[in-house]
Design a protein around this motif. Structure first.
Motif, PDB file in Angstrom:
ATOM      1  N   GLU A 146       8.731 -10.752 -41.333  1.00  0.00           N
ATOM      2  CA  GLU A 146       8.512  -9.338 -41.650  1.00  0.00           C
ATOM      3  C   GLU A 146       8.178  -8.532 -40.400  1.00  0.00           C
ATOM      4  OE1 GLU A 146       5.437  -9.351 -44.539  1.00  0.00           O
ATOM      5  OE2 GLU A 146       6.608 -10.431 -46.066  1.00  0.00           O
ATOM      6  N   GLU A 147       7.288  -9.066 -39.576  1.00  0.00           N
ATOM      7  CA  GLU A 147       6.836  -8.308 -38.404  1.00  0.00           C
ATOM      8  C   GLU A 147       7.926  -8.210 -37.339  1.00  0.00           C
ATOM      9  OE1 GLU A 147       4.073  -6.623 -38.334  1.00  0.00           O
ATOM     10  OE2 GLU A 147       3.526  -7.385 -40.324  1.00  0.00           O
ATOM     11  N   PHE A 148       8.684  -9.266 -37.117  1.00  0.00           N
ATOM     12  CA  PHE A 148       9.766  -9.219 -36.134  1.00  0.00           C
ATOM     13  C   PHE A 148      10.818  -8.186 -36.539  1.00  0.00           C
ATOM     14  CE2 PHE A 148       9.368 -13.725 -34.086  1.00  0.00           C
ATOM     15  CZ  PHE A 148       8.081 -13.407 -33.696  1.00  0.00           C
ATOM     16  N   LYS A 149      11.102  -8.086 -37.823  1.00  0.00           N
ATOM     17  CA  LYS A 149      12.081  -7.109 -38.299  1.00  0.00           C
ATOM     18  C   LYS A 149      11.562  -5.684 -38.145  1.00  0.00           C
ATOM     19  CE  LYS A 149      14.309  -8.143 -42.136  1.00  0.00           C
ATOM     20  NZ  LYS A 149      14.554  -8.651 -43.516  1.00  0.00           N
ATOM     21  N   LYS A 150      10.260  -5.493 -38.237  1.00  0.00           N
ATOM     22  CA  LYS A 150       9.684  -4.170 -37.975  1.00  0.00           C
ATOM     23  C   LYS A 150       9.835  -3.793 -36.507  1.00  0.00           C
ATOM     24  CE  LYS A 150       6.067  -4.418 -41.566  1.00  0.00           C
ATOM     25  NZ  LYS A 150       4.591  -4.523 -41.761  1.00  0.00           N
ATOM     26  N   LEU A 151       9.640  -4.781 -35.633  1.00  0.00           N
ATOM     27  CA  LEU A 151       9.725  -4.534 -34.194  1.00  0.00           C
ATOM     28  C   LEU A 151      11.159  -4.310 -33.744  1.00  0.00           C
ATOM     29  CD1 LEU A 151       7.135  -7.256 -33.222  1.00  0.00           C
ATOM     30  CD2 LEU A 151       6.849  -4.809 -32.769  1.00  0.00           C
ATOM     31  N   ASN A 152      12.107  -4.936 -34.423  1.00  0.00           N
ATOM     32  CA  ASN A 152      13.534  -4.773 -34.121  1.00  0.00           C
ATOM     33  C   ASN A 152      14.255  -4.516 -35.444  1.00  0.00           C
ATOM     34  OD1 ASN A 152      16.205  -4.903 -33.391  1.00  0.00           O
ATOM     35  ND2 ASN A 152      16.111  -6.948 -32.496  1.00  0.00           N
ATOM     36  N   PRO A 153      14.354  -3.250 -35.852  1.00  0.00           N
ATOM     37  CA  PRO A 153      14.921  -2.930 -37.174  1.00  0.00           C
ATOM     38  C   PRO A 153      16.338  -3.450 -37.385  1.00  0.00           C
ATOM     39  CG  PRO A 153      13.799  -1.023 -36.251  1.00  0.00           C
ATOM     40  CD  PRO A 153      13.869  -2.043 -35.168  1.00  0.00           C
ATOM     41  N   GLY A 154      17.082  -3.654 -36.316  1.00  0.00           N
ATOM     42  CA  GLY A 154      18.439  -4.156 -36.460  1.00  0.00           C
ATOM     43  C   GLY A 154      18.529  -5.671 -36.536  1.00  0.00           C
ATOM     44  N   LEU A 155      17.399  -6.358 -36.463  1.00  0.00           N
ATOM     45  CA  LEU A 155      17.385  -7.817 -36.418  1.00  0.00           C
ATOM     46  C   LEU A 155      17.572  -8.408 -37.815  1.00  0.00           C
ATOM     47  CD1 LEU A 155      16.800 -10.346 -34.608  1.00  0.00           C
ATOM     48  CD2 LEU A 155      14.407 -10.127 -35.319  1.00  0.00           C
ATOM     49  N   GLU A 156      18.480  -9.368 -37.921  1.00  0.00           N
ATOM     50  CA  GLU A 156      18.640 -10.142 -39.147  1.00  0.00           C
ATOM     51  C   GLU A 156      17.893 -11.458 -38.979  1.00  0.00           C
ATOM     52  OE1 GLU A 156      22.636 -10.692 -40.459  1.00  0.00           O
ATOM     53  OE2 GLU A 156      23.234  -8.651 -39.945  1.00  0.00           O
ATOM     54  N   VAL A 157      17.082 -11.797 -39.979  1.00  0.00           N
ATOM     55  CA  VAL A 157      16.260 -13.000 -39.902  1.00  0.00           C
ATOM     56  C   VAL A 157      16.476 -13.831 -41.162  1.00  0.00           C
ATOM     57  CG1 VAL A 157      13.943 -13.946 -39.662  1.00  0.00           C
ATOM     58  CG2 VAL A 157      14.515 -11.774 -38.551  1.00  0.00           C
ATOM     59  N   GLU A 158      16.744 -15.113 -40.966  1.00  0.00           N
ATOM     60  CA  GLU A 158      16.745 -16.064 -42.073  1.00  0.00           C
ATOM     61  C   GLU A 158      15.500 -16.921 -41.946  1.00  0.00           C
ATOM     62  OE1 GLU A 158      19.232 -19.881 -43.868  1.00  0.00           O
ATOM     63  OE2 GLU A 158      20.295 -18.364 -42.679  1.00  0.00           O
ATOM     64  N   ASN A 159      14.738 -16.990 -43.032  1.00  0.00           N
ATOM     65  CA  ASN A 159      13.466 -17.706 -43.007  1.00  0.00           C
ATOM     66  C   ASN A 159      13.560 -18.951 -43.890  1.00  0.00           C
ATOM     67  OD1 ASN A 159      10.138 -17.123 -44.290  1.00  0.00           O
ATOM     68  ND2 ASN A 159      10.741 -18.359 -42.569  1.00  0.00           N
ATOM     69  N   ILE A 160      13.233 -20.107 -43.305  1.00  0.00           N
ATOM     70  CA  ILE A 160      13.181 -21.352 -44.053  1.00  0.00           C
ATOM     71  C   ILE A 160      11.742 -21.847 -44.040  1.00  0.00           C
ATOM     72  CG2 ILE A 160      13.969 -23.739 -44.196  1.00  0.00           C
ATOM     73  CD1 ILE A 160      16.534 -22.900 -42.809  1.00  0.00           C
ATOM     74  N   ILE A 161      11.141 -21.983 -45.220  1.00  0.00           N
ATOM     75  CA  ILE A 161       9.768 -22.474 -45.304  1.00  0.00           C
ATOM     76  C   ILE A 161       9.789 -23.983 -45.099  1.00  0.00           C
ATOM     77  CG2 ILE A 161       7.725 -22.674 -46.740  1.00  0.00           C
ATOM     78  CD1 ILE A 161       8.359 -19.845 -45.833  1.00  0.00           C
ATOM     79  N   PHE A 162       9.007 -24.419 -44.148  1.00  0.00           N
ATOM     80  CA  PHE A 162       9.008 -25.832 -43.765  1.00  0.00           C
ATOM     81  C   PHE A 162       7.568 -26.311 -43.704  1.00  0.00           C
ATOM     82  CE2 PHE A 162       8.584 -29.028 -40.376  1.00  0.00           C
ATOM     83  CZ  PHE A 162       9.457 -30.000 -40.835  1.00  0.00           C
ATOM     84  N   GLY A 163       7.202 -27.185 -44.629  1.00  0.00           N
ATOM     85  CA  GLY A 163       5.871 -27.763 -44.604  1.00  0.00           C
ATOM     86  C   GLY A 163       5.981 -29.197 -45.032  1.00  0.00           C
ATOM     87  N   ASN A 164       5.640 -29.418 -46.289  1.00  0.00           N
ATOM     88  CA  ASN A 164       5.785 -30.761 -46.815  1.00  0.00           C
ATOM     89  C   ASN A 164       7.225 -31.066 -47.241  1.00  0.00           C
ATOM     90  OD1 ASN A 164       3.035 -31.375 -46.500  1.00  0.00           O
ATOM     91  ND2 ASN A 164       2.541 -30.257 -48.369  1.00  0.00           N
ATOM     92  N   ALA A 165       8.012 -29.984 -47.487  1.00  0.00           N
ATOM     93  CA  ALA A 165       9.435 -30.168 -47.787  1.00  0.00           C
ATOM     94  C   ALA A 165      10.156 -30.369 -46.461  1.00  0.00           C
ATOM     95  CB  ALA A 165       9.970 -28.947 -48.519  1.00  0.00           C
ATOM     96  N   LEU A 166      10.491 -31.620 -46.153  1.00  0.00           N
ATOM     97  CA  LEU A 166      10.871 -31.947 -44.792  1.00  0.00           C
ATOM     98  C   LEU A 166      12.346 -31.775 -44.495  1.00  0.00           C
ATOM     99  CD1 LEU A 166       8.646 -35.108 -44.291  1.00  0.00           C
ATOM    100  CD2 LEU A 166       8.293 -32.828 -43.369  1.00  0.00           C
ATOM    101  N   LYS A 167      13.204 -31.865 -45.489  1.00  0.00           N
ATOM    102  CA  LYS A 167      14.638 -31.828 -45.202  1.00  0.00           C
ATOM    103  C   LYS A 167      15.114 -30.378 -45.181  1.00  0.00           C
ATOM    104  CE  LYS A 167      19.066 -33.848 -46.543  1.00  0.00           C
ATOM    105  NZ  LYS A 167      19.331 -34.309 -45.176  1.00  0.00           N
ATOM    106  N   LEU A 168      15.663 -29.972 -44.034  1.00  0.00           N
ATOM    107  CA  LEU A 168      16.205 -28.626 -43.922  1.00  0.00           C
ATOM    108  C   LEU A 168      17.573 -28.572 -44.579  1.00  0.00           C
ATOM    109  CD1 LEU A 168      15.329 -27.776 -40.204  1.00  0.00           C
ATOM    110  CD2 LEU A 168      14.041 -27.207 -42.258  1.00  0.00           C
ATOM    111  N   PRO A 169      17.972 -27.406 -45.076  1.00  0.00           N
ATOM    112  CA  PRO A 169      19.297 -27.295 -45.699  1.00  0.00           C
ATOM    113  C   PRO A 169      20.406 -27.554 -44.687  1.00  0.00           C
ATOM    114  CG  PRO A 169      18.291 -25.132 -45.416  1.00  0.00           C
ATOM    115  CD  PRO A 169      17.226 -26.135 -45.113  1.00  0.00           C
TER     116      PRO A 169
END
Length: 604
Positions: free
Chosen positions: A35-58
């Motif tokens: 959220e904050e990075f997109k505020k600092l750079n309004p043109g920025l596209e960000v994909e967020n992957i929550i990584f904690g105990n769920a270890l396998k990334l898509p």
């Protein structure tokens, strides 16, 4: 001055950082970064992957990953030390440092599944503010969690150094600079949480828990006064650090040479007037010592330093130790110094010519605004600083443009290599060209670079992203670009050069697709030796061996900076095609190109 600009100065920035799409992987905190990075750079596209105990990334394809500028990985400290650190098993004292190290290895194994395919930045942990030991006696011991988190940061940095194209984002440095008390949540949460405190969220959550509205918290409202927060400054500095790392890795606006004035720049006062026997000499304390330190830091990074001063060189040499009473910097540290009464623009031009560098990669440091303006007028692309002597060290040592992602052997030896080049040029001026070329005893070693795992790859990337003059297409390439090139069936060749004067190291790269050389990059340190012709001779033979029917071709994209490379294919016997950017060699030259150059192939 905001922390972002303080720690990552913009004074040497010319080309804006254009991050368009990034991937953020981490705990729930990574949502805030998104959220904050997109505020600092309004043109920025960000994909967020929550990584904690769920270890396998898509699963993601190479094409999907190639769309990102980088990935930012935030390992949760809570997962590294576990909640067991808050209340360990009764009667036990676990080795929390060992546990933390093992968990870092485990999380990196899964959390960096995409590394090697795109630039990867991993943030470290913010060290808690207070001591967390059972007694004063145990400060900085294995029982002190403050020390443990600090040691885990050192281990994380070590672990990342073993992974290609993966770099550390030091958020603890940001926290220490801006002040942890302005954002760190360890004043209200348990210490392993390690994230920015959000007072609004804290108060809202407490209100929901108590069943009260936020404006009826009564005694709880005193938290706002006790813990004044500046979350925005933290996130702004964190984002700026990501930009800085991207600039360093891609060598955006990289500095290769810093030229210093002397009087009131390298030391206080005038060396010809203020350092006479029998009078009090100017004080060396403060910024002069900082500038001397900066000079050594630059040289450690492979950045060359020189001098340009309106002075009597004899006086400067004789009084050097008087103006610099400690041996931190020697006159011999500076290459081709120009100390005379000629215009500084003329002298700077002579320095750049001797070192085969362009104004785009040069910084001039001078206290005199008139001199700075005159040099800038003569060379619009040169960067000039020096108005504030107290800022010189910070700018020259902290700016991304003076840093490298990894010091290659060639960068470390650049100063010695340039000294050899100067001697070579002196010899060239003293004898006929054919004789000069024969006596060079030039040897070239060529190799193919098959992947980003090749030990020479880092130097290849550095060379491509820093070279302006001999760069046939002026293209800069990210890790994703290299992967795409190989996926298309392209090949990459690199070569080293040495002669009787010096070993220049790995100084050239060629990109080929089928029988076409799509980009040829070479360090200007070896210009004038016909190295480029010998390399085209050798690479051409390799390409013809695979496809003897198709003619060789080469691509030239002319810019106002790559003039030295624009005639390379014509000189090698290629002829212009209908497309003015394409040159074709149907029949190899009757006589071997650059016969004085001995070339051999080696394995990577």
């Amino acid at each position: 001055m905001k922390t972002a600009d303080f720690l990552f100065p913009r004074d040497l920035e010319v080309t804006p950082t254009k991050l368009s799409r990034i991937l953020i992987i981490g705990s729930c905190l990574s949502e805030s970064y998104t959220e904050e990075f997109k505020k600092l750079n309004p043109g920025l596209e960000v994909e967020n992957i929550i990584f904690g105990n769920a270890l396998k990334l898509p699963e993601k394809t190479g094409e999907e990953l190639a769309q990102f500028d980088l990935q930012y990985v935030q390992l949760p400290l809570r997962n590294v030390l576990t909640d067991g650190a808050v209340r360990p098993p009764a009667g036990q004292t676990p080795d929390w440092l060992a546990i933390g190290k093992a968990n870092i290895d485990f999380l990196l194994e899964y959390g960096l599944a995409y590394s090697g395919q795109l630039l990867t930045v991993v943030s470290n942990f913010v060290v808690p503010q207070g001591k967390l030991a059972p007694s004063l006696y145990d400060y900085d011991s294995a029982l002190d969690f403050t020390r443990i988190v600090s040691d885990l940061n050192a281990y994380l940095a070590f672990a990342l150094r073993r992974r290609p194209h993966t770099y550390l984002a030091d958020v603890d440095m940001i926290a220490g600079s801006m002040g942890k008390k302005y954002f760190l949540d360890d004043t209200v949460y348990f210490f392993t949480h390690g994230v920015p405190i959000s007072l609004a969220q804290f108060i809202d959550a407490e209100a929901r828990f108590s069943g009260s509205a936020p404006n009826r918290l009564d005694g709880n409202m005193h938290h706002i006064g006790h813990y004044p927060a500046d979350i925005d400054e933290y996130y702004a500095a964190a984002y700026r650090q990501v930009e800085a790392i991207h600039r360093i890795v891609n060598q955006t606006d990289a500095v290769k040479l810093v030229i210093f004035d002397l009087d009131n720049t390298l030391w206080r006062g005038l060396i010809g007037e203020h350092y006479e026997p029998g009078q009090a000499w100017p004080d060396m304390a403060g910024w002069p010592l900082g500038v001397w330190d900066a000079i050594n830091q630059l040289r450690r990074r492979g950045i060359v330093v020189s001098l340009c001063s309106k002075n009597d060189e004899r006086v400067v040499v004789e009084k050097w130790r008087q103006a610099m009473p400690v041996p931190f910097v020697e006159f011999s540290d500076f290459l081709v110094p120009q100390i005379n009464w000629r215009p500084k623009a003329d002298n700077i031009g002579a320095i750049m010519a001797a070192l085969s560098l362009t104004p785009k990669n040069v910084v001039f440091v001078d206290d005199n605004p008139v001199e700075r303006d005159s040099v800038k007028a003569a060379f619009p692309e040169i960067r000039v600083i020096g108005a504030d002597p107290f800022a010189i060290k910070r700018v020259l040592t902290w700016a991304p443009e003076t840093q490298v992602a990894k010091l290659s052997e060639e960068s470390a030896q650049r100063e010695a290599s340039l000294i050899g080049k100067v001697k070579r040029d002196e010899a060239s001026a003293a004898m006929p060209r054919e004789q000069f070329l024969r006596q060079l005893e030039t040897q070239v070693e060529l190799m193919e670079i098959p992947s980003v795992e090749a030990p020479q790859f880092f130097r290849v990337q550095e060379l491509v992203n820093k070279t302006n003059q001999f760069n046939t297409t002026a293209i800069r390439r990210s890790i994703e670009d290299y992967q795409h090139h190989w996926a298309q069936g392209g090949r990459i060749f690199a070569f080293t050069v040495r002669d009787r004067y010096t070993d220049y190291g790995l100084v050239g790269v060629l990109f080929t697709l089928a029988n076409c050389t799509t980009q040829f990059v070479m360090s200007c340190r070896v210009l004038g030796m016909e190295i480029e012709l010998a390399v085209l001779r050798e690479v051409g033979a390799v390409l013809r061996a695979r496809d003897p029917v198709s003619p060789l071709s080469g691509l030239i994209v002319k810019t106002d900076k790559n003039t030295p490379s624009q005639g390379v294919f014509l000189a090698a016997g290629f002829v212009p095609a209908a497309n003015p950017q394409v040159f074709i060699q149907v029949v190899p030259p009757a006589q071997p190109l650059a016969a004085h150059v001995t070339a051999t192939w080696v394995k990577t």
